[in-house]
Design an enzyme around this catalytic site. Structure first.
Site, PDB file in Angstrom:
ATOM      1  N   ASP A 123      -0.736  36.810 126.122  1.00  0.00           N
ATOM      2  CA  ASP A 123       0.164  36.265 127.142  1.00  0.00           C
ATOM      3  C   ASP A 123      -0.485  35.033 127.761  1.00  0.00           C
ATOM      4  O   ASP A 123      -1.715  34.907 127.767  1.00  0.00           O
ATOM      5  CB  ASP A 123       0.426  37.303 128.235  1.00  0.00           C
ATOM      6  CG  ASP A 123       1.249  38.485 127.745  1.00  0.00           C
ATOM      7  OD1 ASP A 123       2.146  38.274 126.910  1.00  0.00           O
ATOM      8  OD2 ASP A 123       0.996  39.608 128.213  1.00  0.00           O
ATOM      9  N   ASP A 141       8.132  37.286 124.480  1.00  0.00           N
ATOM     10  CA  ASP A 141       8.718  38.013 125.612  1.00  0.00           C
ATOM     11  C   ASP A 141       9.946  37.278 126.139  1.00  0.00           C
ATOM     12  O   ASP A 141      10.957  37.905 126.486  1.00  0.00           O
ATOM     13  CB  ASP A 141       7.708  38.162 126.752  1.00  0.00           C
ATOM     14  CG  ASP A 141       6.491  38.984 126.388  1.00  0.00           C
ATOM     15  OD1 ASP A 141       6.588  39.854 125.495  1.00  0.00           O
ATOM     16  OD2 ASP A 141       5.434  38.762 127.010  1.00  0.00           O
TER      17      ASP A 141
END
Length: 163
Positions: A123, A141
Site C-alpha cells: 500500500d 484497492d
C-alpha cells in the site's frame, strides 16, 4: 464460439490493464520509498507512504500468523472466477455491468499477486487530515472500491442496459 465473442469477456482487457498498472506502480513505490516514511503530495491531505498489509481492507486480520494470506488469496480467486463467469453471461455492450466487474476483477487479482509473491499487499496512498488518517491503500484497492460503488450505483439508478 460466437457467444464468447459477443460476451463481455472482452472487458477482461481492462482487468489486465488494472493489474499491470497496479503492479508497475507498486514496483516503483517499493524501489523509491522507504517503509513508513511519508512523501507529501498534497500537504495536509495526501502522502505517498510505503506500507504493507498482511490482512484485508483496513488491515482486517493483519498480523494473524499468516493463515489469512491463504484465506484472502482463495477469496480473491473465487470472487474473480464468479465475476468472470458473470462477464461471460452478459452482452459486451452492457458496460454498466462489465465496467465495474472488470475493475473488481483487476483489483482482486492485483492484490492476489502481491499476496502470492510477498505474503502481503503493498500500500502507498495515504490520505489524511489533521490527526485523522484513512488506512493506506493502492491502485488495486481503488479499482475494487470504484467497481463495487459503480455496480451498486448502476444497480440502483442505472437505466436498463440493451441486450
Amino acid at each position: 464460439m460466437s457467444e464468447v465473442r459477443r460476451s463481455a469477456l472482452v472487458w477482461l482487457g481492462l482487468s489486465v490493464a488494472v493489474i499491470a498498472l497496479d503492479q508497475l506502480v507498486k514496483a516503483i513505490v517499493m524501489s523509491a520509498l522507504q517503509l513508513h516514511v511519508p512523501h507529501p503530495v498534497i500537504p495536509g491531505f495526501l502522502n505517498w507512504t510505503l506500507a504493507f498489509n498482511t490482512g484485508a481492507a483496513f488491515s482486517f486480520l493483519d498480523n494473524q500468523g499468516g493463515w489469512q494470506r491463504w484465506l484472502f488469496s482463495a477469496l480473491a480467486l473465487i470472487v474473480s472466477a464468479v465475476l468472470i463467469r458473470w462477464l461471460a453471461t452478459i452482452p459486451r455492450t452492457d458496460w454498466r455491468n462489465a465496467l465495474p466487474l472488470a475493475l473488481v476483477i483487476g483489483g482482486a487479482l492485483g492484490n492476489l499477486i502481491d499476496r502470492l509473491r510477498f505474503g502481503q499487499v503493498t500500500d502507498f496512498i495515504d490520505v489524511y487530515y489533521g490527526a485523522w488518517s484513512f488506512p493506506a491503500f493502492n491502485i488495486a484497492d481503488s479499482a475494487i472500491t470504484v467497481g463495487a460503488v459503480l455496480l451498486i450505483w448502476f444497480g440502483l439508478f442505472g437505466k436498463k442496459s440493451p441486450g
